[in-house]
Write a protein that holds these residues in place. Sequence first.
Motif, PDB file in Angstrom:
ATOM      1  N   LEU A  74     -40.424  56.663 -74.832  1.00 55.54           N
ATOM      2  CA  LEU A  74     -40.730  55.678 -73.459  1.00 55.54           C
ATOM      3  C   LEU A  74     -39.788  55.478 -71.906  1.00 55.54           C
ATOM      4  CD1 LEU A  74     -42.143  52.672 -75.156  1.00 55.54           C
ATOM      5  CD2 LEU A  74     -43.371  54.341 -74.651  1.00 55.54           C
ATOM      6  N   LEU A  75     -38.495  56.060 -72.305  1.00 51.94           N
ATOM      7  CA  LEU A  75     -37.795  55.795 -71.303  1.00 51.94           C
ATOM      8  C   LEU A  75     -37.721  57.012 -70.175  1.00 51.94           C
ATOM      9  CD1 LEU A  75     -34.199  55.276 -72.823  1.00 51.94           C
ATOM     10  CD2 LEU A  75     -35.523  53.729 -70.591  1.00 51.94           C
ATOM     11  N   GLY A  76     -38.330  58.306 -70.559  1.00 50.32           N
ATOM     12  CA  GLY A  76     -38.563  59.646 -69.923  1.00 50.32           C
ATOM     13  C   GLY A  76     -39.265  59.650 -68.624  1.00 50.32           C
ATOM     14  N   VAL A  77     -39.102  59.647 -67.487  1.00 51.81           N
ATOM     15  CA  VAL A  77     -40.144  59.741 -66.672  1.00 51.81           C
ATOM     16  C   VAL A  77     -39.687  61.609 -65.647  1.00 51.81           C
ATOM     17  CG1 VAL A  77     -40.156  57.304 -66.427  1.00 51.81           C
ATOM     18  CG2 VAL A  77     -38.194  58.578 -64.912  1.00 51.81           C
ATOM     19  N   ASN A  78     -40.792  61.274 -64.664  1.00 44.66           N
ATOM     20  CA  ASN A  78     -40.379  62.613 -64.107  1.00 44.66           C
ATOM     21  C   ASN A  78     -41.269  62.082 -62.365  1.00 44.66           C
ATOM     22  OD1 ASN A  78     -43.001  62.799 -64.702  1.00 44.66           O
ATOM     23  ND2 ASN A  78     -43.587  64.515 -65.144  1.00 44.66           N
ATOM     24  N   ALA A  79     -41.220  60.675 -62.499  1.00 45.34           N
ATOM     25  CA  ALA A  79     -42.260  60.537 -60.816  1.00 45.34           C
ATOM     26  C   ALA A  79     -41.148  58.946 -60.286  1.00 45.34           C
ATOM     27  CB  ALA A  79     -43.633  60.167 -60.788  1.00 45.34           C
ATOM     28  N   LEU A  80     -40.704  59.975 -59.575  1.00 42.09           N
ATOM     29  CA  LEU A  80     -40.361  58.524 -58.311  1.00 42.09           C
ATOM     30  C   LEU A  80     -40.392  58.489 -57.533  1.00 42.09           C
ATOM     31  CD1 LEU A  80     -36.285  59.791 -59.272  1.00 42.09           C
ATOM     32  CD2 LEU A  80     -37.193  58.482 -60.439  1.00 42.09           C
ATOM     33  N   THR A  81     -40.568  56.376 -57.028  1.00 44.15           N
ATOM     34  CA  THR A  81     -41.234  56.588 -55.488  1.00 44.15           C
ATOM     35  C   THR A  81     -39.895  55.762 -55.095  1.00 44.15           C
ATOM     36  OG1 THR A  81     -43.695  56.318 -56.144  1.00 44.15           O
ATOM     37  CG2 THR A  81     -42.996  55.436 -54.744  1.00 44.15           C
ATOM     38  N   VAL A  90     -39.979  65.246 -60.146  1.00 45.26           N
ATOM     39  CA  VAL A  90     -38.724  65.999 -61.265  1.00 45.26           C
ATOM     40  C   VAL A  90     -39.690  67.189 -62.271  1.00 45.26           C
ATOM     41  CG1 VAL A  90     -37.037  65.717 -62.533  1.00 45.26           C
ATOM     42  CG2 VAL A  90     -37.568  64.150 -60.760  1.00 45.26           C
ATOM     43  N   ASP A  91     -38.919  68.204 -62.286  1.00 43.81           N
ATOM     44  CA  ASP A  91     -39.360  69.355 -63.142  1.00 43.81           C
ATOM     45  C   ASP A  91     -38.701  68.441 -64.781  1.00 43.81           C
ATOM     46  OD1 ASP A  91     -39.813  70.478 -60.876  1.00 43.81           O
ATOM     47  OD2 ASP A  91     -38.288  72.286 -61.423  1.00 43.81           O
ATOM     48  N   ALA A 120     -37.989  52.552 -56.149  1.00 47.14           N
ATOM     49  CA  ALA A 120     -38.969  51.492 -55.929  1.00 47.14           C
ATOM     50  C   ALA A 120     -39.801  51.153 -57.303  1.00 47.14           C
ATOM     51  CB  ALA A 120     -39.427  51.680 -54.987  1.00 47.14           C
ATOM     52  N   ALA A 121     -40.519  52.421 -58.181  1.00 47.36           N
ATOM     53  CA  ALA A 121     -40.913  53.111 -59.280  1.00 47.36           C
ATOM     54  C   ALA A 121     -40.032  54.150 -59.776  1.00 47.36           C
ATOM     55  CB  ALA A 121     -41.821  52.659 -59.062  1.00 47.36           C
ATOM     56  N   ALA A 122     -40.488  54.181 -60.924  1.00 49.22           N
ATOM     57  CA  ALA A 122     -40.158  55.025 -62.032  1.00 49.22           C
ATOM     58  C   ALA A 122     -41.649  55.362 -62.722  1.00 49.22           C
ATOM     59  CB  ALA A 122     -39.517  55.358 -62.289  1.00 49.22           C
ATOM     60  N   ARG A 123     -41.630  56.341 -63.373  1.00 49.72           N
ATOM     61  CA  ARG A 123     -42.938  56.227 -64.303  1.00 49.72           C
ATOM     62  C   ARG A 123     -42.741  58.024 -64.583  1.00 49.72           C
ATOM     63  NH1 ARG A 123     -44.291  57.221 -59.220  1.00 49.72           N
ATOM     64  NH2 ARG A 123     -45.742  58.648 -58.149  1.00 49.72           N
ATOM     65  N   LEU A 124     -44.187  58.620 -65.705  1.00 48.39           N
ATOM     66  CA  LEU A 124     -44.747  59.222 -66.080  1.00 48.39           C
ATOM     67  C   LEU A 124     -45.606  60.271 -65.586  1.00 48.39           C
ATOM     68  CD1 LEU A 124     -43.606  61.928 -68.061  1.00 48.39           C
ATOM     69  CD2 LEU A 124     -44.641  60.707 -69.926  1.00 48.39           C
ATOM     70  N   GLU A 125     -45.987  61.928 -65.002  1.00 45.48           N
ATOM     71  CA  GLU A 125     -46.773  62.039 -64.251  1.00 45.48           C
ATOM     72  C   GLU A 125     -46.935  63.821 -64.858  1.00 45.48           C
ATOM     73  OE1 GLU A 125     -49.406  61.032 -62.481  1.00 45.48           O
ATOM     74  OE2 GLU A 125     -47.968  59.237 -61.211  1.00 45.48           O
ATOM     75  N   ARG A 126     -48.872  63.697 -65.714  1.00 49.08           N
ATOM     76  CA  ARG A 126     -48.991  64.307 -66.394  1.00 49.08           C
ATOM     77  C   ARG A 126     -50.150  65.658 -65.621  1.00 49.08           C
ATOM     78  NH1 ARG A 126     -47.312  63.556 -71.149  1.00 49.08           N
ATOM     79  NH2 ARG A 126     -46.953  61.700 -71.659  1.00 49.08           N
ATOM     80  N   THR A 127     -50.116  65.234 -64.341  1.00 47.16           N
ATOM     81  CA  THR A 127     -50.600  66.162 -63.170  1.00 47.16           C
ATOM     82  C   THR A 127     -49.710  66.787 -62.510  1.00 47.16           C
ATOM     83  OG1 THR A 127     -52.642  64.858 -62.754  1.00 47.16           O
ATOM     84  CG2 THR A 127     -52.345  66.280 -61.216  1.00 47.16           C
ATOM     85  N   PRO A 128     -50.021  67.802 -62.075  1.00 50.91           N
ATOM     86  CA  PRO A 128     -48.119  69.213 -61.262  1.00 50.91           C
ATOM     87  C   PRO A 128     -49.184  68.863 -60.226  1.00 50.91           C
ATOM     88  CG  PRO A 128     -50.159  70.917 -62.625  1.00 50.91           C
ATOM     89  CD  PRO A 128     -50.446  68.949 -62.989  1.00 50.91           C
ATOM     90  N   VAL A 129     -47.384  68.839 -59.065  1.00 49.60           N
ATOM     91  CA  VAL A 129     -47.599  68.661 -57.528  1.00 49.60           C
ATOM     92  C   VAL A 129     -48.700  69.883 -57.538  1.00 49.60           C
ATOM     93  CG1 VAL A 129     -46.686  68.370 -55.626  1.00 49.60           C
ATOM     94  CG2 VAL A 129     -46.617  67.156 -57.469  1.00 49.60           C
ATOM     95  N   GLY A 130     -49.942  69.588 -55.997  1.00 45.79           N
ATOM     96  CA  GLY A 130     -50.105  70.484 -55.260  1.00 45.79           C
ATOM     97  C   GLY A 130     -50.277  71.816 -55.904  1.00 45.79           C
TER      98      GLY A 130
END
Length: 368
Positions: free
Chosen positions: A280-287, A330-331, A358-368
């Motif tokens: 649950l600690l792994g994140v790849n998206a930061l705001t 993050v990749d 401010a926030a960190a989360r796991l995103e599964r949708t690619p950017v762009g």
Amino acid sequence: MRVVAAMSGGVDSAVAAARMLDAGHEVVGVHLALSQSAATLRESARGCCTIEDAGDARRVADVLGIPFYVWDMAARFKRDVVDDFRAEYAAGRTPNPCLRCNEKIKFAALLDKAVALGFDAVATGHYAQVVETVNPDGTVRRELHRAVDAAKDQSYVLGVLDADQLARSFFPLGDTTKPQIRQEAAERGFYVASKPDSHDICFIADGDTRGWLGRELGEAPGDIVDTDGAVVGSHDGAFAYTVGQRRGLGLSRPAPDGQPRYVVEVRPDTNQVVVGTADLLGVNALTGDHARWCGPHPRGVVEVGAQVRAHGAEYAARAWADGDSVEVRVDERIRGVAPGQSVVLYDGTRVVGSATIAAARLERTPVG
């Protein structure tokens, strides 16, 4: 140029002042008194701002033959760094006081006072490099880059500098390793050549952050819960915990599968600490908010390196800015990212800028 050399009383700032003098600048040494109750002696390598440190800085200035002054900035330091640190932890975030000190004290209060007194720039003993490049229109741009000594590189904590502050900043040690600096200090006859380095957090001399927070904020007993809301332990204050923490939890109920548990969230509104498994600690998206740019404001989505700890790894990422906010994707997954930490963005060795997470989360949708 007329330069204020910020002299902490340590070996790095001593050699920085000497090098600025060797470069032909008119140098004045300044020691910042940041403690409202400075001790006579250092309690440990973590302490700072003691009378002993001021005396060490003065002895170096005497060897160099430069004027020396002590500027009292204790009230400003307490308000902008210590009080901010306390408030951030009380709000469930994990701040980095060194970034705040650089932003608010060394390259704001100190630099502003120096300029008001007729000086052109400030020099410090930070390990980083300023590289000058020529723009297409012939103007010169100053860029902040990593130091050659990767183990001592401090560009992360300087990521809060903006272009105007960078234009008036010198970091003479960026092209040298720490052992070389100590050797140079000894050859110059500096008493501080073998003086131990100070460590974060400077205003918590014994290194016991949890104890300091407990004294400052008082005990606030509450529950430690799992992700299903079941109570698995208790605490004396949620402010003493940070995302990614494993040790010191004192859980009364083990996980059903026997796996270790970590802090995955701090909820100051309910005074709860939430624990869960490592996945649950792994994140790849930061705001991030409070964006600061060391040069031109990035346009569109840019490829960057992202670093979230002072001496942590750099991760390949993409970032885009929206006013005062920054989105970073993050990749790969990063573990233990807590709100309040800073993300510093790099283009190779060049510092692009920074933001407070401010926030960190796991995103599964690619950017762009």
